[in-house]
Design a protein around this motif. Structure first.
Motif, mmCIF file in Angstrom:
data_model
loop_
_atom_site.group_PDB
_atom_site.id
_atom_site.type_symbol
_atom_site.label_atom_id
_atom_site.label_comp_id
_atom_site.label_asym_id
_atom_site.label_seq_id
_atom_site.Cartn_x
_atom_site.Cartn_y
_atom_site.Cartn_z
ATOM 1 N N SER A 73 -6.512 9.323 -6.415
ATOM 2 C CA SER A 73 -6.563 7.905 -6.041
ATOM 3 C C SER A 73 -5.703 7.574 -4.821
ATOM 4 O O SER A 73 -5.569 6.412 -4.459
ATOM 5 N N GLU A 74 -5.136 8.585 -4.181
ATOM 6 C CA GLU A 74 -4.254 8.348 -3.047
ATOM 7 C C GLU A 74 -4.830 8.919 -1.753
ATOM 8 O O GLU A 74 -5.713 9.764 -1.768
ATOM 9 N N THR A 76 -3.728 9.973 2.563
ATOM 10 C CA THR A 76 -2.648 10.247 3.505
ATOM 11 C C THR A 76 -3.132 9.950 4.911
ATOM 12 O O THR A 76 -4.331 10.017 5.201
ATOM 13 N N TYR A 79 2.160 8.868 9.693
ATOM 14 C CA TYR A 79 3.067 7.730 9.599
ATOM 15 C C TYR A 79 3.001 6.867 10.856
ATOM 16 O O TYR A 79 3.181 5.654 10.797
ATOM 17 N N LYS A 107 -1.392 0.093 1.471
ATOM 18 C CA LYS A 107 -0.254 0.065 0.555
ATOM 19 C C LYS A 107 0.397 1.443 0.619
ATOM 20 O O LYS A 107 -0.206 2.446 0.223
ATOM 21 N N VAL A 108 1.607 1.481 1.143
ATOM 22 C CA VAL A 108 2.333 2.735 1.318
ATOM 23 C C VAL A 108 3.076 3.071 0.032
ATOM 24 O O VAL A 108 3.872 2.274 -0.456
ATOM 25 N N LYS A 109 2.798 4.251 -0.485
ATOM 26 C CA LYS A 109 3.521 4.737 -1.677
ATOM 27 C C LYS A 109 4.798 5.445 -1.249
ATOM 28 O O LYS A 109 5.861 5.229 -1.816
ATOM 29 N N SER A 110 4.676 6.318 -0.231
ATOM 30 C CA SER A 110 5.841 7.076 0.224
ATOM 31 C C SER A 110 5.611 7.583 1.640
ATOM 32 O O SER A 110 4.482 7.640 2.122
ATOM 33 N N THR A 117 1.812 8.483 2.481
ATOM 34 C CA THR A 117 0.912 8.541 1.333
ATOM 35 C C THR A 117 0.634 7.114 0.905
ATOM 36 O O THR A 117 1.555 6.309 0.746
ATOM 37 N N LEU A 118 -0.655 6.796 0.747
ATOM 38 C CA LEU A 118 -1.092 5.437 0.461
ATOM 39 C C LEU A 118 -1.735 5.337 -0.917
ATOM 40 O O LEU A 118 -2.396 6.273 -1.363
ATOM 41 N N THR A 119 -1.597 4.178 -1.541
ATOM 42 C CA THR A 119 -2.343 3.890 -2.760
ATOM 43 C C THR A 119 -3.547 3.020 -2.453
ATOM 44 O O THR A 119 -4.409 2.846 -3.310
#
Length: 147
Positions: A73-74, A76, A79, A107-110, A117-119
């Motif tokens: 579900s993620e 990349t 950046y 939506k950036v997860k990390s 990495t995006l959600t």
């Protein structure tokens, strides 16, 4: 230009991207040949931005693809494609067609090194702007660079 747009430019230039072309004075552009055409997206406060070939070359526009992450579900992406807007939201510019871009929410997860990495974000395979995004944002906000 409205005062709100001037304030957005000032904050963008001071906080996010000091020294980039969108924040500096540039030579006057002919009104007959504007470097960008900005159009409303119906039902949205986002616009599409179509740059001329010369404007895209001057901004050094470069794109890279959105990829699938290890978790299904993620996503990349580089950046460098992440735009932090003034209200804290995160966006990227997706290539719609030649020299035509649309700001889309992400939506950036990390962040790990040069990879975000995006959600949530554009679909896998979408091309996103990794060089020149501040200039595209300046065009979307209709900032001429002469303020």
């Amino acid at each position: 230009m409205t005062t709100a747009k001037q304030a957005k430019l000032a904050a963008l230039c001071l906080l996010l991207v000091p020294g980039v072309a969108a924040c500096e004075s540039s030579s006057a552009q002919s009104e007959a040949h504007p470097p960008a055409v900005v159009e409303e997206v119906p039902g949205s406060d986002v616009k599409t931005v179509q740059l001329t070939d010369d404007a895209a070359a001057a901004a050094g526009i470069a794109t890279a693809p959105v990829s699938a992450a290890r978790v299904a579900s993620e996503l990349t992406m580089p950046y460098a494609a992440v735009i932090y807007y003034l209200d804290g939201t995160t966006w990227t510019y997706r290539l719609e067609s030649k020299n035509t871009f649309r700001r889309v929410p992400i939506k950036v997860k990390s962040i790990s090194g040069q990879v975000a990495t995006l959600t949530a974000g554009p679909p896998v395979g979408s091309q996103v702007v990794v060089v020149g995004a501040p200039e595209v944002l300046g065009a979307e906000l209709e900032i001429s660079g002469e303020q």
